[in-house]
Design an enzyme around this catalytic site. Structure first.
Site, PDB file in Angstrom:
ATOM      1  N   GLU A 132       9.514  17.387  14.527  1.00 15.94           N
ATOM      2  CA  GLU A 132       9.921  17.082  13.160  1.00 15.94           C
ATOM      3  C   GLU A 132       9.140  17.969  12.203  1.00 15.94           C
ATOM      4  O   GLU A 132       7.906  17.991  12.216  1.00 15.94           O
ATOM      5  CB  GLU A 132       9.662  15.615  12.826  1.00 15.94           C
ATOM      6  CG  GLU A 132      10.181  15.262  11.447  1.00 15.94           C
ATOM      7  CD  GLU A 132      10.017  13.795  11.081  1.00 15.94           C
ATOM      8  OE1 GLU A 132       8.917  13.264  11.280  1.00 15.94           O
ATOM      9  OE2 GLU A 132      11.001  13.199  10.582  1.00 15.94           O
ATOM     10  N   GLY A 161       6.709   6.183   8.161  1.00 17.95           N
ATOM     11  CA  GLY A 161       5.841   7.357   8.095  1.00 17.95           C
ATOM     12  C   GLY A 161       5.913   8.131   9.394  1.00 17.95           C
ATOM     13  O   GLY A 161       6.912   8.044  10.120  1.00 17.95           O
ATOM     14  N   CYS A 208      13.667  11.454   6.395  1.00 21.26           N
ATOM     15  CA  CYS A 208      13.673  11.133   7.828  1.00 21.26           C
ATOM     16  C   CYS A 208      15.028  11.463   8.420  1.00 21.26           C
ATOM     17  O   CYS A 208      15.150  11.726   9.609  1.00 21.26           O
ATOM     18  CB  CYS A 208      13.411   9.651   8.053  1.00 21.26           C
ATOM     19  SG  CYS A 208      11.952   9.087   7.237  1.00 21.26           S
ATOM     20  N   ASN A 215       4.895   9.651  13.265  1.00 22.80           N
ATOM     21  CA  ASN A 215       4.752   8.987  14.559  1.00 22.80           C
ATOM     22  C   ASN A 215       3.305   8.717  14.946  1.00 22.80           C
ATOM     23  O   ASN A 215       3.010   7.689  15.552  1.00 22.80           O
ATOM     24  CB  ASN A 215       5.438   9.816  15.654  1.00 22.80           C
ATOM     25  CG  ASN A 215       6.904   9.500  15.714  1.00 22.80           C
ATOM     26  OD1 ASN A 215       7.630   9.764  14.762  1.00 22.80           O
ATOM     27  ND2 ASN A 215       7.359   8.907  16.811  1.00 22.80           N
ATOM     28  N   LYS A 240       0.872  -1.178   0.000  1.00 21.29           N
ATOM     29  CA  LYS A 240       0.000   0.000   0.000  1.00 21.29           C
ATOM     30  C   LYS A 240       0.910   1.230   0.000  1.00 21.29           C
ATOM     31  O   LYS A 240       1.461   1.598   1.024  1.00 21.29           O
ATOM     32  CB  LYS A 240      -0.873  -0.030   1.267  1.00 21.29           C
ATOM     33  CG  LYS A 240      -2.159   0.783   1.198  1.00 21.29           C
ATOM     34  CD  LYS A 240      -2.008   2.244   0.929  1.00 21.29           C
ATOM     35  CE  LYS A 240      -1.958   3.163   2.119  1.00 21.29           C
ATOM     36  NZ  LYS A 240      -1.845   4.595   1.697  1.00 21.29           N
ATOM     37  N   GLY A 250       2.258   5.730  12.990  1.00 15.12           N
ATOM     38  CA  GLY A 250       3.027   4.579  13.469  1.00 15.12           C
ATOM     39  C   GLY A 250       2.515   4.068  14.808  1.00 15.12           C
ATOM     40  O   GLY A 250       2.403   2.853  15.038  1.00 15.12           O
TER      41      GLY A 250
END
Ligand code: UN1
Length: 512
Positions: free
Chosen positions: A400, A243, A299, A245, A190, A248
């Site tokens: 981030e 991806g 990242c 946080n 995906k 996740g």
């Protein structure tokens, strides 16, 4: 696909963008929803890259079924044979490198040189993992009992759910799918909804390379409609996700209910330490590349410079001077240094952080959207931005941003630098610029990150070393390198007793 989906020409009269299918059980097919979504060029949003299936849970279930059906034959295929298909896939990617890179730049925005690097990273991991088909080492060790054999072997887990981001739309799917496949798992893939075209091109080549029907299945659509059903399915025992946080953490919670194997690669707040003895020109090169390359959307991007106050003014001046010279524009133009952000929401988010930066520090350069620059009018462009005077616990020092905003944190000495570098919930990569070998080794020991660079920026991990982070960056798993095999295999310890009698471990081997 032309017979499947509405391809009404645009009002402009331009040729309608192609509609692409899902790939399930070796066939390209429509979603049961009958709906599609568009992928657009972030450097020029008038350019529609294609239409893609807006799939749902039923499509995900069909893909999972296909992967499940393909599993017995695939896991029974000798691993070196599986590896041969990975080799063919790597060679096909190399053959089509330029086409893939151009398609990636058009869909994702990164400049062409970086898109070529992204494809190369896919090729590298395909070849590395192809070789694992003939390695996949376990241990063979002596047994504590006579006439007894002891060894450990890796075995596939089952159907792997592969959920990938848009920032490395070829490399990251390959990082995940190559180790999954060579170890004998089948895959439901995906991709991010911002880069479905790259995923389609990748899966076309996988099909051409000879992965059997059902071993690789592609389902496009939203995280909620496709990703979540994959994560929740009892028939998908392993998930690999890269991806943010929040997503996740939600995936971890859903996966925990079924005790799934889960590999997470999440955020970063990567810092570069610059000591007074550093080569400042080299440090500037490394910082500018790590902070503004890929428009800060890695990242591993450098978002904090932690600089000794003795050289801070000099360094900040150099960075600002270089940032001012970076040319923004469409990545397909070879003279462009920095492409656009991925979408309008990213532009808004990064703009919000520029506002936060103005309150927390001193704006050195940039600070806003760059859509007024020539060639940038129709894209999501943001000026390379530097804020000085940021404190480690400021929002700009902690959160981030995933865009071209760099924070400068000034520190008095090495200990303060390490403390600032580690004072974050993330732990992906970090670097130190110094000519002092003792300090370099101390930093290699002291930095709490999965990747440490000495005299280089924070990006540029190679595929044969483990990639991943400490603390909030993940959940302890690693991608790339042989560590990647751990995500996709179960260990099986095998004992063969050829003594012909009952031998009891820990009992019949008592010291005399
Ligand atoms: C990422 O941004 O998730 O080390 C991957 C690097 C690249 C991979 C980055 N090789 O910057």
């Amino acid at each position: 696909m032309s017979q499947l989906i509405d391809q009404t020409p645009e009002a402009t009269g331009a040729a309608a963008p192609t509609t692409h299918g899902n790939f399930i059980g070796g066939e390209w097919c429509e979603s049961v929803t009958g709906r599609t979504f568009e992928s657009v060029n972030p450097a020029d949003t008038r350019d529609v890259v294609g239409r893609f299936q807006a799939s749902n849970a039923a499509d995900a279930a069909a893909a999972i079924r296909a992967a499940d059906l393909a599993l017995p034959a695939w896991r029974a295929t000798p691993a070196p044979k599986r590896g041969e298909i990975l080799y063919r896939f790597g060679a096909l990617m190399a053959e089509h490198k330029e086409r893939l890179a151009r398609a990636m730049t058009r869909e994702m925005g990164k400049v062409l040189a970086e898109a070529r690097g992204d494809v190369q990273e896919g090729i590298d991991i395909a070849f590395l993992m192809a070789g694992e088909g003939r390695r996949m080492f376990g241990d063979t060790v002596p047994s504590e009992l006579p006439d007894k054999w002891a060894m450990s072997i890796r075995q596939p887990i089952g159907v792997a759910g592969i959920i990938t981001p848009w920032n490395f739309p070829i490399a990251i799917p390959c990082w995940k799918m190559m180790p999954a496949l060579v170890t004998g798992n089948t895959v439901v893939f995906k991709p991010a909804s911002d880069t479905p075209h790259c995923a389609v091109l990748l899966v076309e080549l996988m099909h051409e390379a000879g992965f059997p029907a059902g071993t690789v299945n592609l389902v496009t659509g939203s995280g909620e409609d496709v990703g979540l059903p994959i994560v929740q399915s009892p028939d998908v025992p392993v998930i690999s996700f890269t991806g943010n946080n929040a997503t996740g953490t939600a995936i971890a919670q859903a996966a925990a209910r079924r005790l799934k194997r889960l590999s997470l690669e999440l955020g970063g707040k990567n810092g570069v330490i610059v000591m007074p003895d550093a080569d400042l020109e080299l440090a500037t090169d490394g910082i500018v590349w790590s902070a503004f390359g890929t428009t800060g959307q890695r990242c591993t991007a450098c978002s904090r410079v932690i600089v000794h106050e003795a050289v801070a003014d000099d360094l900040v001046g150099r960075i600002a001077e270089r940032a001012a010279r970076l040319r923004l524009g469409p990545g397909l133009d070879e003279t462009t240094d920095v492409g656009p952000l991925i979408n309008a929401a990213a532009l808004e988010k990064v703009g919000g952080y520029a506002g936060v930066g103005r309150a927390e520090g001193r704006l050195v350069i940039g600070g806003g959207s760059a859509t007024d620059r020539p060639g940038c009018e129709h894209g999501h462009f943001f000026a390379p931005t530097v804020f000085d005077g940021i404190e480690p616990m400021d929002r700009l020092g902690q959160e981030e941003i995933f865009g071209p905003i760099l924070s400068i944190i000034r520190v008095p000495d090495y200990d303060a630098a390490i403390m600032a570098a580690n004072q974050t919930r993330f732990g992906l990569s970090a670097s130190i610029f110094t000519r002092d070998v003792n300090l370099a080794f101390r930093a290699m020991r002291d930095l709490e990150t999965g990747i440490v660079y000495v005299n280089a920026g924070t990006t540029g991990a190679e595929t044969h070393l483990p990639f991943g982070g400490w603390k909030g960056t993940g959940n302890g798993h690693r991608e790339a390198g042989h560590a990647a095999l751990d995500t996709f295999t179960e260990w099986k310890a095998v004992y063969v007793d050829y003594s012909g009698r009952l031998q009891r471990a820990q009992i019949d081997n008592q010291p005399e």
